[in-house]
Motif scaffolding. Structure first.
Motif, PDB file in Angstrom:
ATOM      1  N   ALA A  53       0.835  -1.202   0.000  1.00 45.76           N
ATOM      2  CA  ALA A  53       0.000   0.000   0.000  1.00 45.76           C
ATOM      3  C   ALA A  53       0.875   1.259   0.000  1.00 45.76           C
ATOM      4  O   ALA A  53       0.606   2.205  -0.752  1.00 45.76           O
ATOM      5  CB  ALA A  53      -0.932  -0.002   1.208  1.00 45.76           C
ATOM      6  N   THR A  96      -1.422   3.983  -1.871  1.00 49.54           N
ATOM      7  CA  THR A  96      -2.855   3.775  -1.665  1.00 49.54           C
ATOM      8  C   THR A  96      -3.123   3.396  -0.220  1.00 49.54           C
ATOM      9  O   THR A  96      -2.205   3.275   0.586  1.00 49.54           O
ATOM     10  CB  THR A  96      -3.375   2.622  -2.559  1.00 49.54           C
ATOM     11  OG1 THR A  96      -2.738   1.404  -2.160  1.00 49.54           O
ATOM     12  CG2 THR A  96      -3.101   2.885  -4.021  1.00 49.54           C
ATOM     13  N   THR A  97      -4.389   3.191   0.087  1.00 53.02           N
ATOM     14  CA  THR A  97      -4.737   2.676   1.405  1.00 53.02           C
ATOM     15  C   THR A  97      -4.510   1.174   1.419  1.00 53.02           C
ATOM     16  O   THR A  97      -4.333   0.543   0.365  1.00 53.02           O
ATOM     17  CB  THR A  97      -6.221   2.960   1.736  1.00 53.02           C
ATOM     18  OG1 THR A  97      -7.041   2.274   0.791  1.00 53.02           O
ATOM     19  CG2 THR A  97      -6.522   4.455   1.688  1.00 53.02           C
ATOM     20  N   PHE A 155      -6.798  -1.272  -0.859  1.00 49.31           N
ATOM     21  CA  PHE A 155      -6.580  -1.561  -2.288  1.00 49.31           C
ATOM     22  C   PHE A 155      -5.813  -2.864  -2.507  1.00 49.31           C
ATOM     23  O   PHE A 155      -6.281  -3.740  -3.249  1.00 49.31           O
ATOM     24  CB  PHE A 155      -5.904  -0.380  -2.986  1.00 49.31           C
ATOM     25  CG  PHE A 155      -5.667  -0.603  -4.440  1.00 49.31           C
ATOM     26  CD1 PHE A 155      -6.730  -0.690  -5.323  1.00 49.31           C
ATOM     27  CD2 PHE A 155      -4.390  -0.744  -4.940  1.00 49.31           C
ATOM     28  CE1 PHE A 155      -6.524  -0.908  -6.677  1.00 49.31           C
ATOM     29  CE2 PHE A 155      -4.168  -0.954  -6.282  1.00 49.31           C
ATOM     30  CZ  PHE A 155      -5.239  -1.037  -7.163  1.00 49.31           C
TER      31      PHE A 155
END
Length: 70
Positions: A12, A17-18, A21
């Motif tokens: 991540a 991203t978080t 994802f």
């Protein structure tokens, strides 16, 4: 050569991203992963393959002789 394995949190961070994802990629089996006991690890090469497969190259437009309207 030994493969380097990343945690979901590391993937991540790498993708910016978080955590949700990469977890979704794993759940949908859109990326290779390895289960080590209850832990999930993603090979670094799998992340590189994922990025390469989804890289979109820009379109190179050819300049056609433009003519001026009268």
């Amino acid at each position: 050569m030994a493969e380097h394995y990343l945690s979901v949190d590391q993937v991540a961070d790498l993708l910016g991203t978080t955590v949700r994802f990469p977890r979704r990629l794993i759940e949908e089996r859109r990326i290779r992963y390895v289960k080590v006991g209850r832990h999930v690890r993603i090979p670094e090469s799998a992340v590189e393959e994922f990025i390469a497969a989804r890289t979109v190259e820009p379109i190179r437009l050819r300049r056609v002789g433009l003519r001026r309207a009268a």
